[in-house]
Enzyme design. Structure first.
Site, short mmCIF file in Angstrom:
data_model
loop_
_atom_site.label_atom_id
_atom_site.label_comp_id
_atom_site.label_asym_id
_atom_site.label_seq_id
_atom_site.Cartn_x
_atom_site.Cartn_y
_atom_site.Cartn_z
N LYS A 83 66.17 -38.93 -107.01
CA LYS A 83 65.39 -37.99 -107.61
C LYS A 83 65.84 -37.72 -109.02
O LYS A 83 67.08 -37.42 -109.48
CB LYS A 83 65.37 -36.78 -106.78
CG LYS A 83 64.18 -36.57 -106.04
CD LYS A 83 64.39 -35.02 -105.41
CE LYS A 83 63.29 -34.93 -104.67
NZ LYS A 83 63.20 -33.32 -104.17
O1 G3P Z 1 60.75 -31.52 -102.45
C1 G3P Z 1 60.70 -30.51 -103.46
C2 G3P Z 1 60.62 -29.07 -102.70
O2 G3P Z 1 61.95 -28.88 -102.44
C3 G3P Z 1 60.58 -28.03 -103.72
O3 G3P Z 1 60.09 -26.89 -102.98
O4 G3P Z 1 59.77 -24.79 -101.96
O5 G3P Z 1 61.75 -24.99 -103.53
O6 G3P Z 1 59.29 -25.01 -104.34
P1 G3P Z 1 60.10 -25.30 -103.07
#
Ligand code: G3P
Length: 218
Positions: A83
């Site tokens: 990533k």
């Molecule tokens: O894969 C990306 C994800 O983990 C971000 O999610 O819930 O932190 O916005 P969030």
């Protein structure tokens, strides 16, 4: 459509893997920090559970740092995907890593233009964070719709991972648009299994079966 699970928690990954519904895993520094384990060891354990792509994020901000870290992370297992944040330095790193056969997932993507740039440099995966757009009061569904139109209009090899999913409806929207992958939190995957009528209907079937057996006995 492929489902990835968005977590670094081994129990959650095992449970969904046993159900046969996940094709990969995405992690990030926040998700790994929640587990409190040594991150490389945790990623190794995840790769032992899942054969599909497992995303691990670099921390460096400069291209050279990202490339160096990515080469180390790639040694964890053949299914590791790196990533890389959607920055100019990150985009340079994507180009280098993809040319070396190391797969990348461009992360922290919030606009159609960012998708276009990441696709142009040949990222294997691109992760628009739709939940965070929604949190900001922006139209995350429209962004995704236009992004899929862009990806499908050309011969880009990149697969879109719909990320930062907040609810089960987000998965339906992603599927309707033909997004390649949704990376889904455990709690949302659990909700996707459930409907009150399933439980109610099952109970009614079993009650009626009992009634029939009792009638036949008497
Ligand atoms: O894969 C990306 C994800 O983990 C971000 O999610 O819930 O932190 O916005 P969030």
């Amino acid at each position: 459509m492929k489902f990835f699970i968005d977590t670094a928690n081994l129990e959650q990954i095992k449970e969904m893997q046993d159900l046969g519904i996940i094709d990969g895993v995405t992690t990030n520094p926040t998700l790994l920090s929640k587990e409190g384990a040594e991150p490389i060891e945790q990623l190794k354990k995840i790769c032992e559970i899942v054969d599909g792509p497992v995303s691990a994020e670099v921390i460096g901000l400069k291209t050279e740092e990202m490339v160096k870290e990515a080469r180390e992370l790639a040694k964890i297992a053949p299914n590791i995907v790196i990533k890389i944040p959607m920055t100019k330095e990150g985009i340079k790193a994507v180009k280098i890593l993809e040319s070396e056969g190391i797969k990348t997932n461009v992360t922290l993507v919030f606009s159609q233009n960012q998708i276009l740039i990441a696709a142009k440099v040949g990222a294997s995966y691109i992760s628009p964070f739709i939940g965070r757009l929604m949190d900001n009061g922006q139209d995350e569904i429209d962004m995704l719709w236009e992004s899929m139109q862009i990806i499908n209009a050309y011969d880009f090899k990149s697969e879109i991972i719909v990320a930062s999913i907040r609810n089960a409806r987000h998965v339906i929207e992603a599927a309707k648009m033909g997004a390649h992958i949704a990376t889904i939190p455990f709690a949302v995957l659990e909700k996707m299994f459930v409907h009150p009528n399933t439980e109610k209907g099952l109970k009614a079937f079993l009650d009626d079966w009992e009634k029939l057996k009792n009638q036949l006995k008497s």
